[in-house]
Motif scaffolding. Sequence first.
Motif, mmCIF file in Angstrom:
data_model
loop_
_atom_site.group_PDB
_atom_site.id
_atom_site.type_symbol
_atom_site.label_atom_id
_atom_site.label_comp_id
_atom_site.label_asym_id
_atom_site.label_seq_id
_atom_site.Cartn_x
_atom_site.Cartn_y
_atom_site.Cartn_z
ATOM 1 N N ARG A 32 -13.857 -9.005 -3.338
ATOM 2 C CA ARG A 32 -13.382 -8.222 -2.209
ATOM 3 C C ARG A 32 -11.861 -8.253 -2.105
ATOM 4 O O ARG A 32 -11.239 -9.296 -2.246
ATOM 5 N N ILE A 33 -11.272 -7.105 -1.826
ATOM 6 C CA ILE A 33 -9.836 -7.012 -1.588
ATOM 7 C C ILE A 33 -9.590 -7.313 -0.112
ATOM 8 O O ILE A 33 -10.315 -6.835 0.759
ATOM 9 N N GLU A 34 -8.544 -8.098 0.159
ATOM 10 C CA GLU A 34 -8.211 -8.461 1.532
ATOM 11 C C GLU A 34 -6.737 -8.186 1.803
ATOM 12 O O GLU A 34 -5.916 -8.151 0.876
ATOM 13 N N ILE A 35 -6.404 -8.012 3.075
ATOM 14 C CA ILE A 35 -5.006 -7.850 3.455
ATOM 15 C C ILE A 35 -4.253 -9.104 3.022
ATOM 16 O O ILE A 35 -4.715 -10.218 3.213
ATOM 17 N N ASP B 98 -3.500 -9.689 -0.206
ATOM 18 C CA ASP B 98 -3.673 -9.836 -1.654
ATOM 19 C C ASP B 98 -2.541 -9.117 -2.386
ATOM 20 O O ASP B 98 -2.079 -8.053 -1.961
ATOM 21 N N MET C 265 -5.857 -1.740 5.129
ATOM 22 C CA MET C 265 -7.016 -1.238 4.385
ATOM 23 C C MET C 265 -7.658 -0.087 5.161
ATOM 24 O O MET C 265 -7.293 0.170 6.311
ATOM 25 N N ASP D 69 -7.717 0.885 9.062
ATOM 26 C CA ASP D 69 -6.645 0.220 9.804
ATOM 27 C C ASP D 69 -5.564 1.217 10.214
ATOM 28 O O ASP D 69 -5.271 2.168 9.485
ATOM 29 N N GLU E 236 -8.855 2.652 -3.693
ATOM 30 C CA GLU E 236 -9.268 1.344 -4.205
ATOM 31 C C GLU E 236 -9.657 1.414 -5.681
ATOM 32 O O GLU E 236 -9.501 0.432 -6.409
ATOM 33 N N LYS F 7 -6.230 -8.232 -9.533
ATOM 34 C CA LYS F 7 -5.691 -9.068 -8.457
ATOM 35 C C LYS F 7 -4.839 -10.153 -9.110
ATOM 36 O O LYS F 7 -5.302 -10.870 -9.999
#
Length: 140
Positions: free
Chosen positions: A53-56, A58, A76, A79, A118, A124
Amino acid sequence: MKRTLGIVVPLWIFVAALFIFQCVFLLGVVPTESMEPAIEAGSVVIASRLFGRIEIGDVLVFRYEGELLVKRVAAMGGDTVWIDGQSYTVPSGHLLMLGDNRENSWDSRYWLAPYIPEADVVGKVLGKCTCTSRCNPHIL
């Protein structure tokens, strides 16, 4: 038999290394100051092409207009954020990307299409190596 092994073993090692760096990891050089102080200009970064999962927050490698860039996820899909007095509402499945060095970063704030799909994320960032007088590996 020894001669054959002397050729086959290095060949398999080469093929395995090629596979790993084509399918699992990505090495790249960050040429600008846009991610300082976290990643200095000239640093080598290693990114994983296999990530969850991509998160704020990263730090990602992604494609933008035919180039690979390294920036941090600021927002993301879904938001709404205010940056420099401007409102950004990120569409679903997209990311808003900013450099850490806001005064010296060409990022979402300046792009005609400020949101990155995305699907354009390549990897990452796992760590960096800043090579000055000696190499100092750092995990991000």
